[in-house]
Design an enzyme around this catalytic site. Structure first.
Site, PDB file in Angstrom:
ATOM      1  N   ARG A   1       0.830  -1.094  -0.066  1.00 22.07           N
ATOM      2  CA  ARG A   1      -0.087   0.002  -0.071  1.00 22.07           C
ATOM      3  C   ARG A   1       0.863   1.238  -0.118  1.00 22.07           C
ATOM      4  O   ARG A   1       1.844   1.288   0.678  1.00 22.07           O
ATOM      5  CB  ARG A   1      -0.879   0.079   1.084  1.00 22.07           C
ATOM      6  CG  ARG A   1      -1.907  -1.065   1.078  1.00 22.07           C
ATOM      7  CD  ARG A   1      -2.856  -1.311   2.399  1.00 22.07           C
ATOM      8  NE  ARG A   1      -3.771  -2.330   2.168  1.00 22.07           N
ATOM      9  CZ  ARG A   1      -4.603  -2.492   2.968  1.00 22.07           C
ATOM     10  NH1 ARG A   1      -4.898  -1.867   4.035  1.00 22.07           N
ATOM     11  NH2 ARG A   1      -5.267  -3.938   2.981  1.00 22.07           N
TER      12      ARG A   1
ATOM     13  N   ARG B   1       2.155   1.201  10.116  1.00 26.25           N
ATOM     14  CA  ARG B   1       1.409   1.524   8.830  1.00 26.25           C
ATOM     15  C   ARG B   1       2.753   1.317   8.038  1.00 26.25           C
ATOM     16  O   ARG B   1       3.589   2.216   7.783  1.00 26.25           O
ATOM     17  CB  ARG B   1       0.765   2.885   8.928  1.00 26.25           C
ATOM     18  CG  ARG B   1       0.196   3.080   7.782  1.00 26.25           C
ATOM     19  CD  ARG B   1      -0.531   4.678   7.947  1.00 26.25           C
ATOM     20  NE  ARG B   1      -1.319   4.662   9.096  1.00 26.25           N
ATOM     21  CZ  ARG B   1      -2.487   4.426   9.086  1.00 26.25           C
ATOM     22  NH1 ARG B   1      -3.274   4.094   8.361  1.00 26.25           N
ATOM     23  NH2 ARG B   1      -3.384   4.614  10.227  1.00 26.25           N
TER      24      ARG B   1
ATOM     25  N   GLU C   1      -7.072  -0.957  15.210  1.00 28.63           N
ATOM     26  CA  GLU C   1      -7.512  -1.981  14.236  1.00 28.63           C
ATOM     27  C   GLU C   1      -6.616  -3.137  13.810  1.00 28.63           C
ATOM     28  O   GLU C   1      -5.573  -2.705  13.522  1.00 28.63           O
ATOM     29  CB  GLU C   1      -8.051  -1.104  12.946  1.00 28.63           C
ATOM     30  CG  GLU C   1      -8.415  -2.208  11.987  1.00 28.63           C
ATOM     31  CD  GLU C   1      -8.209  -2.038  10.665  1.00 28.63           C
ATOM     32  OE1 GLU C   1      -8.076  -2.744   9.657  1.00 28.63           O
ATOM     33  OE2 GLU C   1      -8.283  -0.820  10.148  1.00 28.63           O
TER      34      GLU C   1
ATOM     35  N   SER D   1     -10.510  -6.079   9.668  1.00 26.13           N
ATOM     36  CA  SER D   1     -11.814  -5.475   9.255  1.00 26.13           C
ATOM     37  C   SER D   1     -12.371  -6.410   8.235  1.00 26.13           C
ATOM     38  O   SER D   1     -11.820  -6.772   7.438  1.00 26.13           O
ATOM     39  CB  SER D   1     -11.351  -4.077   8.353  1.00 26.13           C
ATOM     40  OG  SER D   1     -12.278  -3.276   8.148  1.00 26.13           O
TER      41      SER D   1
ATOM     42  N   ARG E   1       0.604  -6.400  12.452  1.00 25.53           N
ATOM     43  CA  ARG E   1       0.134  -5.643  13.506  1.00 25.53           C
ATOM     44  C   ARG E   1      -0.266  -6.683  14.842  1.00 25.53           C
ATOM     45  O   ARG E   1      -0.162  -6.429  16.049  1.00 25.53           O
ATOM     46  CB  ARG E   1      -1.280  -4.945  13.100  1.00 25.53           C
ATOM     47  CG  ARG E   1      -1.066  -3.838  12.176  1.00 25.53           C
ATOM     48  CD  ARG E   1      -2.603  -2.853  12.156  1.00 25.53           C
ATOM     49  NE  ARG E   1      -2.202  -1.705  11.641  1.00 25.53           N
ATOM     50  CZ  ARG E   1      -2.786  -0.622  11.677  1.00 25.53           C
ATOM     51  NH1 ARG E   1      -3.923  -0.475  12.158  1.00 25.53           N
ATOM     52  NH2 ARG E   1      -2.361   0.180  10.965  1.00 25.53           N
TER      53      ARG E   1
END
Length: 421
Positions: free
Chosen positions: A260, A275, A347, A350, A388
């Protein structure tokens, strides 16, 4: 993708759905384009009927050796008009499709209203944040102190938002991915797949990343796209197909690197590995009928939650509000894990039901026992994001001396050591 027929039937409901997302009404402009397109198609059909009639008349005149020049000229003129109408209807069809492709999915009625994450609704909390007899450290402090997490070295090789893991931390990351994929395949019934990490434009469009989120993706010089999640190739495996209902549900999983660009995240989470441009993730995808998609959604949430519970992590389930629900989703549950070092919920998974939104973009259908083909429902979710989860394990199971206790379920993957120190 939206159905223009549904917009035509109830434009007020279409605009109300956009308003929940904080978007301006679009039905009026789309209906104008739709009416122009339908008018052009109708005129084209009428011209074709006239040409068919002319062909018969011209044939009769020629058989009787009469003059058919005027009728032949009319037929030629009609052919030119038809070509123009066909071109016009094609342009209008593309304009409607492009406009609809940029509009997000309709939200389920139970999704809470609200502009951003502050309006999300916590539905369940598992565990209680642990109390420490010392000030807990963040993952990057732990990793650097162990000499097993190297950010400067990664920056030298690739720039910001990359990490080099070493020794036992590298093995722990690998162990987590293997543990997750084993649970999804052996316990939860997903079929494991190895998928391309580079996909074409039609594939990345099918799941909703294009055209709206091109800046968040990595694009190669030969016009391929690095996958932001294995959702993209897994879901598109049914693109353009009609699946027999007896073959449903289809449940797929993959452990892949994900890429990403994080174009909209300047200044956010710049320390550590929360991130990253590249990270590992186990993806869950389900493809099913409209009648079964709600139950499938809750099933997938349970699979992700069970992994977190086995790892001894504190987490909560959150129903996202209208302003925080992703582009393709009709309803999304986020699982947020407690990070003691950050003293914050973050988070870690999801899980979304997209209804038939992606299926329409992919033209993916199924054949019911009765009636004609209908659009599938597609669902996707993290089960889990490996990096994560590594962060959560490090911060949750850290000790005062800087060592990290290995959760018992990971021991077989870690050579049965009980801690990293």
């Amino acid at each position: 993708m939206h159905d223009i027929r549904a917009l035509r039937a109830d434009p007020a409901a279409f605009d109300a759905a956009l308003a929940r997302r904080g978007l301006a009404p679009r039905s009026a402009e789309l209906l104008v384009l739709d009416e122009e397109r339908r008018t052009a198609i109708t005129a084209q059909q009428e011209h074709q009927q006239r040409r068919n009639a002319l062909a018969k008349e011209i044939g009769q005149l020629k058989r009787g050796k009469a003059d058919s020049t005027a009728l032949e000229a009319e037929a030629v003129a009609l052919k030119g008009a038809m070509d123009e109408l066909e071109s016009r209807s094609t342009i209008l069809d593309r304009a409607i499709r492009d406009a609809l492709a940029e509009l997000p999915n309709r939200l389920d009625p139970e999704v809470p209203d609200g502009p951003d994450e502050t309006a999300n609704r916590v539905e369940h909390v598992h565990g209680t944040p642990a109390e420490f007899a010392f000030i807990p450290r963040q993952h990057f402090e732990l990793g650097e102190a162990l000499g097993m997490m190297d950010f400067p070295g990664a920056a030298k090789l690739a720039g910001a938002r990359f990490t080099i893991l070493k020794g036992s931390l590298a093995r722990l990351e690998r162990a987590l991915g293997q543990f997750m994929i084993d649970r999804q395949t052996l316990a939860n019934g997903y079929e494991e797949r190895t998928v391309p990490l580079l996909v074409n434009e039609a594939t990345i469009f099918g799941t909703g990343q294009l055209p709206k989120f091109a800046d968040d993706l990595f694009h190669t010089t030969d016009d391929r796209w690095l996958i932001p999640t294995a959702e993209v190739p897994l879901t598109n495996s049914v693109a353009g197909e009609i699946i027999p209902q007896s073959a449903l549900p289809i449940r797929l999983t993959a452990l892949t690197p994900c890429f990403r660009a994080e174009a909209g995240s300047a200044g956010r989470d710049t320390r550590g590995m929360l991130r990253q441009h590249q990270f590992g993730k186990v993806e869950m995808v389900a493809i099913t009928t409209p009648e079964q998609s709600d139950a499938e959604h809750l099933r997938m949430v349970g699979h992700a939650e069970s992994l977190l519970a086995e790892l001894g992590l504190t987490f909560r389930r959150v129903l996202l509000c209208a302003g925080d629900t992703g582009f393709s989703a009709a309803r999304t549950y986020d699982l947020e894990v407690w990070l003691p070092g950050q003293q914050a919920w973050r988070e870690i998974s999801s899980i979304s039901n997209t209804r038939d939104f992606q299926a329409r973009r992919m033209n993916a259908r199924y054949r019911p026992a009765e009636g004609g083909p209908a659009y599938l429902h597609t669902l996707n979710g993290s089960g889990l994001a490996v990096g994560r989860t590594l962060i959560a394990v490090m911060e949750t199971h850290q000790q005062e001396d800087g060592s990290i206790v290995i959760p018992p379920v990971l021991a077989p993957y870690m050579g049965n050591i009980d801690r990293i120190g």
